[in-house]
Design a protein around this motif. Structure first.
Motif, PDB file in Angstrom:
ATOM      1  N   LEU A 123       0.829  -1.211   0.000  1.00 17.28           N
ATOM      2  CA  LEU A 123       0.000   0.000   0.000  1.00 17.28           C
ATOM      3  C   LEU A 123       0.861   1.258   0.000  1.00 17.28           C
ATOM      4  O   LEU A 123       0.354   2.362  -0.133  1.00 17.28           O
ATOM      5  CB  LEU A 123      -0.917   0.021   1.231  1.00 17.28           C
ATOM      6  CG  LEU A 123      -1.922  -1.124   1.356  1.00 17.28           C
ATOM      7  CD1 LEU A 123      -2.808  -0.920   2.579  1.00 17.28           C
ATOM      8  CD2 LEU A 123      -2.787  -1.213   0.107  1.00 17.28           C
TER       9      LEU A 123
ATOM     10  N   ASN B  11       7.418   2.280   0.596  1.00 18.21           N
ATOM     11  CA  ASN B  11       8.334   1.770   1.607  1.00 18.21           C
ATOM     12  C   ASN B  11       7.745   0.580   2.369  1.00 18.21           C
ATOM     13  O   ASN B  11       8.381   0.004   3.229  1.00 18.21           O
ATOM     14  CB  ASN B  11       8.727   2.871   2.582  1.00 18.21           C
ATOM     15  CG  ASN B  11       9.719   3.830   1.955  1.00 18.21           C
ATOM     16  OD1 ASN B  11      10.711   3.408   1.390  1.00 18.21           O
ATOM     17  ND2 ASN B  11       9.426   5.111   2.043  1.00 18.21           N
ATOM     18  N   THR B  12       6.514   0.249   2.048  1.00 23.33           N
ATOM     19  CA  THR B  12       5.871  -0.981   2.492  1.00 23.33           C
ATOM     20  C   THR B  12       5.834  -1.171   3.991  1.00 23.33           C
ATOM     21  O   THR B  12       6.457  -2.061   4.550  1.00 23.33           O
ATOM     22  CB  THR B  12       6.538  -2.223   1.841  1.00 23.33           C
ATOM     23  OG1 THR B  12       6.618  -1.990   0.463  1.00 23.33           O
ATOM     24  CG2 THR B  12       5.713  -3.457   2.088  1.00 23.33           C
ATOM     25  N   VAL B  13       5.148  -0.274   4.667  1.00 22.91           N
ATOM     26  CA  VAL B  13       4.788  -0.551   6.050  1.00 22.91           C
ATOM     27  C   VAL B  13       3.520  -1.399   6.058  1.00 22.91           C
ATOM     28  O   VAL B  13       3.389  -2.330   6.827  1.00 22.91           O
ATOM     29  CB  VAL B  13       4.565   0.751   6.843  1.00 22.91           C
ATOM     30  CG1 VAL B  13       4.003   0.467   8.235  1.00 22.91           C
ATOM     31  CG2 VAL B  13       5.877   1.512   6.968  1.00 22.91           C
ATOM     32  N   ARG B  14       2.595  -1.073   5.163  1.00 22.09           N
ATOM     33  CA  ARG B  14       1.333  -1.811   5.123  1.00 22.09           C
ATOM     34  C   ARG B  14       1.140  -2.472   3.773  1.00 22.09           C
ATOM     35  O   ARG B  14       1.578  -1.966   2.751  1.00 22.09           O
ATOM     36  CB  ARG B  14       0.158  -0.858   5.328  1.00 22.09           C
ATOM     37  CG  ARG B  14       0.220  -0.071   6.621  1.00 22.09           C
ATOM     38  CD  ARG B  14      -1.105   0.605   6.885  1.00 22.09           C
ATOM     39  NE  ARG B  14      -0.979   1.530   7.991  1.00 22.09           N
ATOM     40  CZ  ARG B  14      -0.573   2.785   7.876  1.00 22.09           C
ATOM     41  NH1 ARG B  14      -0.263   3.272   6.689  1.00 22.09           N
ATOM     42  NH2 ARG B  14      -0.480   3.550   8.928  1.00 22.09           N
ATOM     43  N   PHE B  15       0.459  -3.588   3.789  1.00 18.26           N
ATOM     44  CA  PHE B  15       0.132  -4.244   2.531  1.00 18.26           C
ATOM     45  C   PHE B  15      -1.151  -5.037   2.694  1.00 18.26           C
ATOM     46  O   PHE B  15      -1.567  -5.360   3.801  1.00 18.26           O
ATOM     47  CB  PHE B  15       1.265  -5.149   2.069  1.00 18.26           C
ATOM     48  CG  PHE B  15       1.759  -6.110   3.126  1.00 18.26           C
ATOM     49  CD1 PHE B  15       1.129  -7.326   3.324  1.00 18.26           C
ATOM     50  CD2 PHE B  15       2.855  -5.789   3.912  1.00 18.26           C
ATOM     51  CE1 PHE B  15       1.576  -8.201   4.296  1.00 18.26           C
ATOM     52  CE2 PHE B  15       3.313  -6.676   4.891  1.00 18.26           C
ATOM     53  CZ  PHE B  15       2.664  -7.888   5.077  1.00 18.26           C
ATOM     54  N   VAL B  16      -1.792  -5.340   1.561  1.00 15.68           N
ATOM     55  CA  VAL B  16      -2.931  -6.255   1.574  1.00 15.68           C
ATOM     56  C   VAL B  16      -2.384  -7.656   1.350  1.00 15.68           C
ATOM     57  O   VAL B  16      -1.503  -7.859   0.514  1.00 15.68           O
ATOM     58  CB  VAL B  16      -3.947  -5.901   0.457  1.00 15.68           C
ATOM     59  CG1 VAL B  16      -5.105  -6.890   0.459  1.00 15.68           C
ATOM     60  CG2 VAL B  16      -4.478  -4.491   0.653  1.00 15.68           C
ATOM     61  N   ASP B  17      -2.864  -8.607   2.117  1.00 16.63           N
ATOM     62  CA  ASP B  17      -2.333  -9.960   2.031  1.00 16.63           C
ATOM     63  C   ASP B  17      -3.464 -10.934   1.724  1.00 16.63           C
ATOM     64  O   ASP B  17      -4.619 -10.638   1.961  1.00 16.63           O
ATOM     65  CB  ASP B  17      -1.686 -10.334   3.367  1.00 16.63           C
ATOM     66  CG  ASP B  17      -0.615 -11.402   3.208  1.00 16.63           C
ATOM     67  OD1 ASP B  17      -0.644 -12.141   2.203  1.00 16.63           O
ATOM     68  OD2 ASP B  17       0.241 -11.487   4.086  1.00 16.63           O
ATOM     69  N   ASN B  18      -3.110 -12.085   1.197  1.00 14.14           N
ATOM     70  CA  ASN B  18      -4.077 -13.147   0.976  1.00 14.14           C
ATOM     71  C   ASN B  18      -3.856 -14.253   1.994  1.00 14.14           C
ATOM     72  O   ASN B  18      -2.725 -14.619   2.284  1.00 14.14           O
ATOM     73  CB  ASN B  18      -3.914 -13.724  -0.433  1.00 14.14           C
ATOM     74  CG  ASN B  18      -4.848 -13.075  -1.411  1.00 14.14           C
ATOM     75  OD1 ASN B  18      -4.982 -11.868  -1.397  1.00 14.14           O
ATOM     76  ND2 ASN B  18      -5.495 -13.873  -2.227  1.00 14.14           N
TER      77      ASN B  18
ATOM     78  N   PHE C  82      -6.310  -8.160  -6.838  1.00 14.34           N
ATOM     79  CA  PHE C  82      -6.294  -6.706  -6.959  1.00 14.34           C
ATOM     80  C   PHE C  82      -4.900  -6.178  -6.664  1.00 14.34           C
ATOM     81  O   PHE C  82      -4.140  -6.797  -5.928  1.00 14.34           O
ATOM     82  CB  PHE C  82      -7.266  -6.091  -5.942  1.00 14.34           C
ATOM     83  CG  PHE C  82      -8.637  -6.675  -6.017  1.00 14.34           C
ATOM     84  CD1 PHE C  82      -9.471  -6.353  -7.071  1.00 14.34           C
ATOM     85  CD2 PHE C  82      -9.097  -7.556  -5.046  1.00 14.34           C
ATOM     86  CE1 PHE C  82     -10.752  -6.892  -7.154  1.00 14.34           C
ATOM     87  CE2 PHE C  82     -10.372  -8.105  -5.117  1.00 14.34           C
ATOM     88  CZ  PHE C  82     -11.200  -7.770  -6.180  1.00 14.34           C
TER      89      PHE C  82
ATOM     90  N   LYS D 203       4.646   6.663   4.585  1.00 14.57           N
ATOM     91  CA  LYS D 203       3.597   6.012   5.338  1.00 14.57           C
ATOM     92  C   LYS D 203       2.379   6.923   5.384  1.00 14.57           C
ATOM     93  O   LYS D 203       2.504   8.110   5.641  1.00 14.57           O
ATOM     94  CB  LYS D 203       4.107   5.735   6.753  1.00 14.57           C
ATOM     95  CG  LYS D 203       3.194   4.872   7.591  1.00 14.57           C
ATOM     96  CD  LYS D 203       3.822   4.608   8.957  1.00 14.57           C
ATOM     97  CE  LYS D 203       2.782   4.042   9.920  1.00 14.57           C
ATOM     98  NZ  LYS D 203       3.300   3.921  11.284  1.00 14.57           N
ATOM     99  N   MET D 204       1.207   6.359   5.131  1.00  8.52           N
ATOM    100  CA  MET D 204      -0.013   7.152   5.187  1.00  8.52           C
ATOM    101  C   MET D 204      -0.187   7.684   6.601  1.00  8.52           C
ATOM    102  O   MET D 204      -0.011   6.957   7.570  1.00  8.52           O
ATOM    103  CB  MET D 204      -1.207   6.283   4.801  1.00  8.52           C
ATOM    104  CG  MET D 204      -1.115   5.741   3.380  1.00  8.52           C
ATOM    105  SD  MET D 204      -2.576   4.764   2.912  1.00  8.52           S
ATOM    106  CE  MET D 204      -2.386   3.307   3.927  1.00  8.52           C
TER     107      MET D 204
ATOM    108  N   ILE E  52      -8.618   3.335  -0.445  1.00  5.48           N
ATOM    109  CA  ILE E  52      -7.657   2.639  -1.279  1.00  5.48           C
ATOM    110  C   ILE E  52      -8.356   2.221  -2.567  1.00  5.48           C
ATOM    111  O   ILE E  52      -9.324   1.464  -2.529  1.00  5.48           O
ATOM    112  CB  ILE E  52      -7.122   1.390  -0.556  1.00  5.48           C
ATOM    113  CG1 ILE E  52      -6.471   1.793   0.762  1.00  5.48           C
ATOM    114  CG2 ILE E  52      -6.126   0.645  -1.437  1.00  5.48           C
ATOM    115  CD1 ILE E  52      -6.177   0.606   1.656  1.00  5.48           C
TER     116      ILE E  52
ATOM    117  N   LEU F 250      -8.273   0.113  -5.735  1.00  7.62           N
ATOM    118  CA  LEU F 250      -7.539  -1.040  -6.258  1.00  7.62           C
ATOM    119  C   LEU F 250      -7.826  -1.253  -7.742  1.00  7.62           C
ATOM    120  O   LEU F 250      -8.847  -0.828  -8.258  1.00  7.62           O
ATOM    121  CB  LEU F 250      -7.947  -2.295  -5.475  1.00  7.62           C
ATOM    122  CG  LEU F 250      -7.726  -2.239  -3.960  1.00  7.62           C
ATOM    123  CD1 LEU F 250      -8.347  -3.449  -3.292  1.00  7.62           C
ATOM    124  CD2 LEU F 250      -6.249  -2.165  -3.638  1.00  7.62           C
TER     125      LEU F 250
END
Lengths: 311, 311
Positions: free
Chosen positions: B52, B55-62, B185, B196-197, B206, B208
């Protein structure tokens, strides 16, 4: 959209299914160590998830392998604390974190002698494994460490509050070291779809809501006498110290460990109400810490802080 | 909003930093086994992330621990396949998946005799560990398994295409078993914020975009002669078979393993262009499979399919 209150959050999100079991474990652990006058550190570790669907095929996750939390738990044990290790399911854990499954398998030799098969650790791996294994066994034999696991942000908050309720009676002998990477956002329960979102119906828009700041009731109501350490991870250097200091002003706790995502392995800033202390490791120090403790830089931070009497 | 084409996806997303190393490993592995006329199964396993932030502090995961993929890799090895195990970093891996770090540590005994410390597996744990460890060592000694790891969905696609390029020459001796839980997505690169947001600026929305369906070029262009098995995980029973059959019609591959999130441990439906075969394990069968293989129900599915000559 503003955040909901913490009371509202607990009213809307039901406790996790294994909550009563974990609450019993927490209570027994705290009562036992309280009787002996021990200090207890609650270490939270790993990231929390925010489900995007009720059946949870997809979720938003926070970046954290649990390195800092699991390493710090080892350090607190070494310093004589009993440790509640509250961690994301499947994230790194103290002691075992040094060796992946494959690394351990590759250390093992099988000797098959008919019915008497034996398995031993290769002699050249014993030097590496023995000290860690000894500390692991000593901590567990002494009943000095309790593991409780969470996955979603609501599981995390339920466990955190339950732990605080048990820790309150320890007063200043309780230390909270909130290293978990907790979601800032969540999706209100009534907006989470029951079934997997269908990609055929076009790309969805996810409307998030701010998570209430649990540090507020934690410091002021749940464990007012405890030593509370929170963490701040940012990617923009200019925001780092101002945001740490704003958090201390707002929540009135004891310390913020502030770090940048990009440099977190060799630089942290310890911000207390009175002081701002930057710790930067040289290349040699990073190497020495890694040699001794794998990749657990935070150990160095705590030793520095501790030598100044801050803990 | 529609999906971008697969060509566009590869044009916009740069290859991961360790891509060339992995490509070399894949090529050497495939060349070696091709020389001997071996069959190769590419098993993908675990979930992919969608960052997201840059710098990838947050991400959507499966959601996927990698149970099915890692268990299936063991089964393919047992059946004489060489296996490329393409898995989410830190997800379950064949053989080691049976034992967590703590479980392995608890199996070990330290004998300290002055300078000659030894570590052995407790006799009552040898029975459990020895068969798994033997198969692990045999597979690795024979060079029969190659591990390559991904985290984000773009890393996954780059590795998948590189593996296909190496597997193409094996023709029908290549089997692709696409068990990874791949994001539908993603967030286009130009819309991902660098920092970071900030939660202070209100809750973000967000937006997608649909991920292109890589199964289309994979089947028609990359490995047209291979036996390709895809997976369908749904939460709504009424959509399960229709969606599996629609996928076969569209992509022209050999099989869809369809299952519901709620019942996936004891029920799957194998959908091929000609047949629909439901496999339901009884309580006793589940117990027997779990006893033998831990929690790897898919092994049973494949044995059933295999006995009917479908593999």
């Amino acid at each position: 959209m503003g955040s909901s209150s913490w009371e509202e959050f607990f009213a809307v999100h039901l406790p996790p299914t294994d909550f009563e079991d974990n609450r019993t474990l927490l209570k027994e652990f705290c009562d036992r160590h309280d009787q002996y006058g021990n200090k207890i550190a609650l270490v939270t570790s790993g990231g929390t998830t925010v489900p995007l669907e009720h059946n949870t095929v997809r979720f938003v996750d926070n970046f954290s392998a649990g390195t800092r939390g699991s390493a710090s738990a080892e350090y607190f044990l070494e310093q004589g604390y009993a440790v509640i290790f509250m961690h994301r399911q499947k994230s790194l854990e103290p002691f075992t974190r040094h060796f992946s499954g494959q690394k351990l398998f590759d250390m093992l030799d099988i000797q098959e002698r008919g019915p008497n098969t034996t398995i031993t650790v290769k002699p050249d791996s014993v030097d590496v494994l023995a000290p860690v294994l000894s500390r692991y066994k000593a901590a567990h034999a002494a009943g000095a460490v309790l593991h409780v696991a969470f996955t979603s942000v609501s599981e995390y908050f339920w466990l955190l509050r339950a732990a605080c309720e048990c820790l309150a009676r320890l007063g200043p002998r309780a230390l909270l070291y909130l290293a978990a990477a907790v979601s800032d956002f969540y999706i209100p329960k009534d907006r989470v779809p029951t079934h997997k979102m269908q990609s055929g119906s076009g790309a969805p828009v996810i409307q998030l809501q701010l998570v209430p700041k649990m540090l507020a009731p934690l410091v002021s109501l749940w464990v007012p006498a405890a030593y509370v350490v929170s963490f701040k991870l940012e990617t923009d250097d200019s925001l780092l110290v101002p945001k740490a200091r704003a958090a201390l002003d707002k929540y009135k706790h004891k310390m913020v460990v502030a770090n940048l995502l990009q440099t977190r392995h060799h630089r942290v800033i310890l911000v207390s109400p009175e002081t701002t202390q930057e710790i930067v490791l040289t290349r040699e120090e990073v190497h020495a810490v890694y040699q001794k403790y794998d990749d657990s830089f935070i150990l160095f931070d705590l030793e520095s802080a501790s030598s100044k009497g801050e803990f």
